[in-house]
Scaffold this motif. Sequence first.
Motif, mmCIF file in Angstrom:
data_model
loop_
_atom_site.group_PDB
_atom_site.id
_atom_site.type_symbol
_atom_site.label_atom_id
_atom_site.label_comp_id
_atom_site.label_asym_id
_atom_site.label_seq_id
_atom_site.Cartn_x
_atom_site.Cartn_y
_atom_site.Cartn_z
ATOM 1 N N GLY A 29 61.148 131.445 108.732
ATOM 2 C CA GLY A 29 60.651 130.266 109.444
ATOM 3 C C GLY A 29 60.072 130.610 110.803
ATOM 4 N N ILE A 30 60.733 131.489 111.537
ATOM 5 C CA ILE A 30 60.239 131.897 112.854
ATOM 6 C C ILE A 30 58.915 132.642 112.716
ATOM 7 N N LEU A 31 58.836 133.553 111.756
ATOM 8 C CA LEU A 31 57.590 134.294 111.540
ATOM 9 C C LEU A 31 56.447 133.359 111.139
ATOM 10 N N ALA A 32 56.725 132.385 110.296
ATOM 11 C CA ALA A 32 55.693 131.428 109.887
ATOM 12 C C ALA A 32 55.236 130.574 111.064
ATOM 13 N N ALA A 33 56.165 130.197 111.936
ATOM 14 C CA ALA A 33 55.811 129.379 113.101
ATOM 15 C C ALA A 33 54.871 130.127 114.039
ATOM 16 N N ILE A 34 54.949 131.424 114.047
ATOM 17 C CA ILE A 34 54.062 132.228 114.883
ATOM 18 C C ILE A 34 52.763 132.538 114.140
ATOM 19 N N ALA A 35 52.849 132.887 112.879
ATOM 20 C CA ALA A 35 51.692 133.364 112.120
ATOM 21 C C ALA A 35 50.695 132.269 111.763
ATOM 22 N N ILE A 36 51.159 131.094 111.399
ATOM 23 C CA ILE A 36 50.245 130.047 110.938
ATOM 24 C C ILE A 36 49.277 129.603 112.038
ATOM 25 N N PRO A 37 49.713 129.295 113.269
ATOM 26 C CA PRO A 37 48.740 128.937 114.305
ATOM 27 C C PRO A 37 47.771 130.079 114.627
ATOM 28 N N GLN A 38 48.249 131.308 114.612
ATOM 29 C CA GLN A 38 47.362 132.441 114.871
ATOM 30 C C GLN A 38 46.298 132.546 113.780
ATOM 31 N N TYR A 39 46.701 132.317 112.541
ATOM 32 C CA TYR A 39 45.746 132.366 111.439
ATOM 33 C C TYR A 39 44.716 131.238 111.567
ATOM 34 N N GLN A 40 45.160 130.047 111.946
ATOM 35 C CA GLN A 40 44.235 128.924 112.113
ATOM 36 C C GLN A 40 43.225 129.209 113.223
ATOM 37 N N ASN A 41 43.663 129.833 114.311
ATOM 38 C CA ASN A 41 42.740 130.207 115.381
ATOM 39 C C ASN A 41 41.734 131.243 114.885
ATOM 40 N N TYR A 42 42.208 132.197 114.110
ATOM 41 C CA TYR A 42 41.334 133.218 113.538
ATOM 42 C C TYR A 42 40.272 132.571 112.650
ATOM 43 N N VAL A 43 40.669 131.637 111.810
ATOM 44 C CA VAL A 43 39.728 130.951 110.923
ATOM 45 C C VAL A 43 38.684 130.202 111.749
ATOM 46 N N ALA A 44 39.105 129.495 112.800
ATOM 47 C CA ALA A 44 38.168 128.749 113.643
ATOM 48 C C ALA A 44 37.157 129.694 114.302
ATOM 49 N N ARG A 45 37.628 130.817 114.829
ATOM 50 C CA ARG A 45 36.712 131.781 115.464
ATOM 51 C C ARG A 45 35.709 132.347 114.456
ATOM 52 N N THR A 46 36.162 132.647 113.249
ATOM 53 C CA THR A 46 35.228 133.188 112.258
ATOM 54 C C THR A 46 34.225 132.133 111.808
ATOM 55 N N GLN A 47 34.631 130.866 111.776
ATOM 56 C CA GLN A 47 33.686 129.807 111.413
ATOM 57 C C GLN A 47 32.614 129.641 112.487
ATOM 58 N N VAL A 48 33.004 129.715 113.761
ATOM 59 C CA VAL A 48 32.018 129.648 114.844
ATOM 60 C C VAL A 48 31.066 130.832 114.731
ATOM 61 N N SER A 49 31.600 132.004 114.516
ATOM 62 C CA SER A 49 30.781 133.208 114.396
ATOM 63 C C SER A 49 29.803 133.101 113.226
ATOM 64 N N ARG A 50 30.266 132.555 112.121
ATOM 65 C CA ARG A 50 29.400 132.408 110.950
ATOM 66 C C ARG A 50 28.243 131.466 111.227
ATOM 67 N N VAL A 51 28.518 130.319 111.866
ATOM 68 C CA VAL A 51 27.448 129.362 112.150
ATOM 69 C C VAL A 51 26.458 129.945 113.162
ATOM 70 N N VAL A 52 26.953 130.690 114.146
ATOM 71 C CA VAL A 52 26.046 131.346 115.095
ATOM 72 C C VAL A 52 25.101 132.273 114.332
ATOM 73 N N SER A 53 25.621 133.034 113.407
ATOM 74 C CA SER A 53 24.781 133.939 112.607
ATOM 75 C C SER A 53 23.778 133.170 111.753
ATOM 76 N N GLU A 54 24.249 132.084 111.142
ATOM 77 C CA GLU A 54 23.365 131.309 110.267
ATOM 78 C C GLU A 54 22.205 130.690 111.032
ATOM 79 N N ILE A 55 22.487 130.088 112.179
ATOM 80 C CA ILE A 55 21.380 129.442 112.901
ATOM 81 C C ILE A 55 20.557 130.452 113.697
ATOM 82 N N SER A 56 21.129 131.600 114.025
ATOM 83 C CA SER A 56 20.359 132.631 114.724
ATOM 84 C C SER A 56 19.247 133.175 113.843
#
Length: 166
Positions: A29-56
């Motif tokens: 439970g402790i590991l999941a509480a740390i890992a899940i928000p970090q993973y969500q932040n990672y997903v958000a950053r990669t989505q921003v990066s992908r859209v920057v590439s697409e519109i560039s």
Amino acid sequence: MQGQYKRRAPHHQGGFTLIELMIVVAIIGILAAIAIPQYQNYVARTQVSRVVSEISALKTAAEERYARGEPTTKASDLGWTQSNLLGKVTDDKGGDVDNPKVNIPASASDGTITATLNGDVSGVINGKTITLTRHSSSDGHWSCAFSGSNEYATAACPGTTTETKS
């Protein structure tokens, strides 16, 4: 025949105790509480990066239109195909607006390509925009700005605000 009948020690069944299992569940439970928000932040950053590439990718077609003196306000004129990270955008009157929104004037002046993140994106970046701006004063240099938190911005497209997490 003295050693014929040896006494055997009673056989105990092995296993985990309840407290051991509870400790393991607590650690997971402790590991999941740390890992899940970090993973969500990672997903958000990669989505921003992908859209920057697409519109560039549209910048080359926009430069060609500048060279020919052909203005456009349609991303499809620049070869855009839809992205699942950029959903429909409505204006103040409830009408649909192109996403990404393009403003390429006929003269070699400043132009913009603005994408609103609102398709299959993480909730923390939903509704944020990425804007590519052409600067005619610097020989057609393009800059990029992300309207969200610097936490989700990329090196190629820095954030324009310093939002705090709530």
